[in-house]
Write a protein that holds these residues in place. Structure first.
Motif, PDB file in Angstrom:
ATOM      1  N   GLY A   1       0.830  -1.191   0.000  1.00  0.00           N
ATOM      2  CA  GLY A   1       0.000   0.000   0.000  1.00  0.00           C
ATOM      3  C   GLY A   1       0.861   1.236   0.000  1.00  0.00           C
ATOM      4  O   GLY A   1       2.057   1.188   0.221  1.00  0.00           O
ATOM      5  N   GLY A   2       0.243   2.385  -0.191  1.00  0.00           N
ATOM      6  CA  GLY A   2       1.014   3.616  -0.207  1.00  0.00           C
ATOM      7  C   GLY A   2       0.129   4.796   0.030  1.00  0.00           C
ATOM      8  O   GLY A   2      -1.067   4.690   0.256  1.00  0.00           O
ATOM      9  N   GLY A   3       0.726   5.994  -0.049  1.00  0.00           N
ATOM     10  CA  GLY A   3      -0.013   7.214   0.171  1.00  0.00           C
ATOM     11  C   GLY A   3      -1.028   7.456  -0.912  1.00  0.00           C
ATOM     12  O   GLY A   3      -0.961   6.903  -2.004  1.00  0.00           O
ATOM     13  N   GLY A   4      -1.991   8.281  -0.659  1.00  0.00           N
ATOM     14  CA  GLY A   4      -3.019   8.595  -1.635  1.00  0.00           C
ATOM     15  C   GLY A   4      -2.490   9.524  -2.697  1.00  0.00           C
ATOM     16  O   GLY A   4      -1.315   9.843  -2.762  1.00  0.00           O
ATOM     17  N   ALA A   5      -3.392   9.959  -3.570  1.00  0.00           N
ATOM     18  CA  ALA A   5      -2.996  10.886  -4.633  1.00  0.00           C
ATOM     19  C   ALA A   5      -2.740  12.247  -4.019  1.00  0.00           C
ATOM     20  O   ALA A   5      -3.653  12.971  -3.683  1.00  0.00           O
ATOM     21  CB  ALA A   5      -4.098  10.966  -5.686  1.00  0.00           C
ATOM     22  N   CYS A   6      -1.484  12.562  -3.839  1.00  0.00           N
ATOM     23  CA  CYS A   6      -1.180  13.790  -3.101  1.00  0.00           C
ATOM     24  C   CYS A   6      -0.181  14.672  -3.825  1.00  0.00           C
ATOM     25  O   CYS A   6       0.516  15.466  -3.214  1.00  0.00           O
ATOM     26  CB  CYS A   6      -0.697  13.460  -1.689  1.00  0.00           C
ATOM     27  SG  CYS A   6       0.481  12.137  -1.556  1.00  0.00           S
ATOM     28  N   GLY A   7      -0.084  14.540  -5.137  1.00  0.00           N
ATOM     29  CA  GLY A   7       0.627  15.547  -5.919  1.00  0.00           C
ATOM     30  C   GLY A   7       2.126  15.408  -5.978  1.00  0.00           C
ATOM     31  O   GLY A   7       2.695  14.442  -5.525  1.00  0.00           O
ATOM     32  N   ARG A   8       2.785  16.434  -6.561  1.00  0.00           N
ATOM     33  CA  ARG A   8       4.216  16.433  -6.803  1.00  0.00           C
ATOM     34  C   ARG A   8       4.933  17.443  -5.936  1.00  0.00           C
ATOM     35  O   ARG A   8       4.316  18.278  -5.297  1.00  0.00           O
ATOM     36  CB  ARG A   8       4.489  16.733  -8.281  1.00  0.00           C
ATOM     37  CG  ARG A   8       3.870  15.697  -9.215  1.00  0.00           C
ATOM     38  CD  ARG A   8       4.084  16.077 -10.650  1.00  0.00           C
ATOM     39  NE  ARG A   8       3.584  15.017 -11.530  1.00  0.00           N
ATOM     40  CZ  ARG A   8       3.556  15.089 -12.838  1.00  0.00           C
ATOM     41  NH1 ARG A   8       3.986  16.169 -13.450  1.00  0.00           N
ATOM     42  NH2 ARG A   8       3.102  14.092 -13.557  1.00  0.00           N
ATOM     43  N   ASP A   9       6.260  17.380  -5.960  1.00  0.00           N
ATOM     44  CA  ASP A   9       7.057  18.330  -5.181  1.00  0.00           C
ATOM     45  C   ASP A   9       6.640  19.745  -5.544  1.00  0.00           C
ATOM     46  O   ASP A   9       6.570  20.105  -6.710  1.00  0.00           O
ATOM     47  CB  ASP A   9       8.549  18.156  -5.497  1.00  0.00           C
ATOM     48  CG  ASP A   9       9.065  16.828  -5.003  1.00  0.00           C
ATOM     49  OD1 ASP A   9       8.253  16.006  -4.545  1.00  0.00           O
ATOM     50  OD2 ASP A   9      10.284  16.618  -5.077  1.00  0.00           O
ATOM     51  N   GLY A  10       6.365  20.535  -4.535  1.00  0.00           N
ATOM     52  CA  GLY A  10       6.017  21.919  -4.780  1.00  0.00           C
ATOM     53  C   GLY A  10       4.588  22.089  -5.237  1.00  0.00           C
ATOM     54  O   GLY A  10       4.133  23.203  -5.461  1.00  0.00           O
ATOM     55  N   GLY A  11       3.851  21.000  -5.394  1.00  0.00           N
ATOM     56  CA  GLY A  11       2.469  21.074  -5.848  1.00  0.00           C
ATOM     57  C   GLY A  11       1.514  20.967  -4.681  1.00  0.00           C
ATOM     58  O   GLY A  11       1.831  21.315  -3.547  1.00  0.00           O
ATOM     59  N   ALA A  12       0.322  20.444  -4.972  1.00  0.00           N
ATOM     60  CA  ALA A  12      -0.699  20.368  -3.946  1.00  0.00           C
ATOM     61  C   ALA A  12      -0.235  19.544  -2.766  1.00  0.00           C
ATOM     62  O   ALA A  12      -0.502  19.878  -1.614  1.00  0.00           O
ATOM     63  CB  ALA A  12      -1.974  19.767  -4.544  1.00  0.00           C
ATOM     64  N   ALA A  13       0.439  18.447  -3.053  1.00  0.00           N
ATOM     65  CA  ALA A  13       0.978  17.621  -1.976  1.00  0.00           C
ATOM     66  C   ALA A  13       2.061  16.743  -2.570  1.00  0.00           C
ATOM     67  O   ALA A  13       1.948  16.269  -3.686  1.00  0.00           O
ATOM     68  CB  ALA A  13      -0.122  16.757  -1.363  1.00  0.00           C
ATOM     69  N   ALA A  14       3.119  16.516  -1.787  1.00  0.00           N
ATOM     70  CA  ALA A  14       4.291  15.859  -2.361  1.00  0.00           C
ATOM     71  C   ALA A  14       4.469  14.420  -1.913  1.00  0.00           C
ATOM     72  O   ALA A  14       5.410  13.773  -2.319  1.00  0.00           O
ATOM     73  CB  ALA A  14       5.545  16.659  -2.013  1.00  0.00           C
ATOM     74  N   CYS A  15       3.549  13.881  -1.094  1.00  0.00           N
ATOM     75  CA  CYS A  15       3.836  12.601  -0.465  1.00  0.00           C
ATOM     76  C   CYS A  15       3.728  11.418  -1.412  1.00  0.00           C
ATOM     77  O   CYS A  15       4.149  10.324  -1.078  1.00  0.00           O
ATOM     78  CB  CYS A  15       2.947  12.390   0.752  1.00  0.00           C
ATOM     79  SG  CYS A  15       1.184  12.473   0.394  1.00  0.00           S
TER      80      CYS A  15
ATOM     81  N   ALA B   1      13.231   4.028   3.701  1.00  0.00           N
ATOM     82  CA  ALA B   1      12.520   3.779   4.948  1.00  0.00           C
ATOM     83  C   ALA B   1      11.178   3.093   4.687  1.00  0.00           C
ATOM     84  O   ALA B   1      10.784   2.168   5.401  1.00  0.00           O
ATOM     85  CB  ALA B   1      12.306   5.089   5.699  1.00  0.00           C
ATOM     86  N   ARG B   2      10.498   3.525   3.650  1.00  0.00           N
ATOM     87  CA  ARG B   2       9.187   2.970   3.319  1.00  0.00           C
ATOM     88  C   ARG B   2       9.290   1.533   2.805  1.00  0.00           C
ATOM     89  O   ARG B   2       8.469   0.668   3.144  1.00  0.00           O
ATOM     90  CB  ARG B   2       8.521   3.860   2.265  1.00  0.00           C
ATOM     91  CG  ARG B   2       7.176   3.351   1.742  1.00  0.00           C
ATOM     92  CD  ARG B   2       6.087   3.439   2.809  1.00  0.00           C
ATOM     93  NE  ARG B   2       4.804   3.089   2.268  1.00  0.00           N
ATOM     94  CZ  ARG B   2       4.001   3.948   1.620  1.00  0.00           C
ATOM     95  NH1 ARG B   2       4.359   5.215   1.463  1.00  0.00           N
ATOM     96  NH2 ARG B   2       2.831   3.563   1.170  1.00  0.00           N
ATOM     97  N   LEU B   3      10.309   1.275   1.990  1.00  0.00           N
ATOM     98  CA  LEU B   3      10.406  -0.015   1.316  1.00  0.00           C
ATOM     99  C   LEU B   3      11.328  -1.004   2.017  1.00  0.00           C
ATOM    100  O   LEU B   3      11.472  -2.138   1.569  1.00  0.00           O
ATOM    101  CB  LEU B   3      10.858   0.200  -0.132  1.00  0.00           C
ATOM    102  CG  LEU B   3       9.904   1.075  -0.956  1.00  0.00           C
ATOM    103  CD1 LEU B   3      10.454   1.315  -2.347  1.00  0.00           C
ATOM    104  CD2 LEU B   3       8.524   0.436  -1.034  1.00  0.00           C
ATOM    105  N   GLY B   4      11.973  -0.579   3.094  1.00  0.00           N
ATOM    106  CA  GLY B   4      12.700  -1.515   3.932  1.00  0.00           C
ATOM    107  C   GLY B   4      14.060  -1.957   3.438  1.00  0.00           C
ATOM    108  O   GLY B   4      14.467  -3.104   3.639  1.00  0.00           O
TER     109      GLY B   4
END
Length: 238
Positions: A1-15, A25-28
């Motif tokens: 699983g992963g984060g939702g649709a949260c945009g690009r760097d400097g955009g609405a959301a970068a996650c 860290a996320r992928l181990g």
């Protein structure tokens, strides 16, 4: 699983787009891009950095084209292929995107590896020459210790290609491998390369678990060092 649709760097959301530290860290896995390739000591507990001779450094022309590692991003693909690789800035044809970094394996160590999906190697002819010369860099395993290159997916129409270094004209055998852009690539477009003819592809029609020989990712034998020499000599006209 992963984060939702949260945009690009400097955009609405970068996650949705993870920089190197967040991706590892996320992928181990442990990101060892800064420390570089290594081998394990004879006792198997100590890491020994792979040492490169001066002629094994990138040429001045290629060094100027190296992409800043911190600009690379991991993201979840939308078609079920898992995680992929992209860059937060536009790439130009000939840019050196990332080096294959991880634990370097001997022939015996490679044969003992259960999971080879993150192992990068050299073409068959080059491997034979390296074995004969007693070279210590035959396979590079990025599964547990690696860098963002491990996220670049396989493609029949890739925008990156594997470049072995150094070329024969510099002396010796290639001991490094880089992914180089073969075309201009927009920011955040997925970056892919061909894993080579030996890599099993069970997801393709007619390529079940029994197909393929299970070898590491590598260029087809018909491509390789000689082509890398031509690329540099022709001013990176890939």
């Amino acid at each position: 699983g992963g984060g939702g649709a949260c945009g690009r760097d400097g955009g609405a959301a970068a996650c949705s787009y993870l920089p190197p530290s967040a991706a590892s860290a996320r992928l181990g896995y442990e990101d060892v891009n800064e420390s570089g390739n290594f081998v394990l000591s004879a006792c198997g507990t100590r890491r020994v950095a792979v040492r490169y001779a001066p002629h094994e450094a990138l040429s001045a022309e290629l060094a100027e084209r190296v992409v800043e590692y911190g600009k690379l991003r991991a993201f979840e693909t939308s078609d079920g292929r898992g995680w992929g690789l992209c860059c937060a800035r536009r790439l130009r044809r000939g840019d050196v995107v990332v080096e294959a970094i991880g634990r370097c394996l001997s022939e015996e160590e490679y044969e003992a590896v259960d999971q080879t999906e993150y192992v990068v190697s050299f073409d068959d002819e080059t491997l034979e020459r390296k074995r004969a010369a007693g070279d210590d860099v035959l396979y590079i395993d990025a599964r547990q210790q690696g860098n963002m290159m491990r996220l670049a997916n396989d493609s029949a129409q890739p925008n990156l290609k594997l470049l072995y270094w150094p070329p024969p004209q510099r002396g010796g055998l290639p001991r490094r491998a880089f992914l180089v852009a073969t075309a201009d690539v927009p920011a955040y477009a997925e970056l892919t390369w061909s894993y080579g003819q030996h890599y099993p592809r069970p997801w393709l029609p007619g390529r079940g678990p029994g197909r393929g020989d299970g070898k590491a990712r590598a260029m087809p034998p018909a491509v390789g060092v000689a082509e890398g020499v031509a690329e540099e000599a022709e001013g990176l006209r890939l």
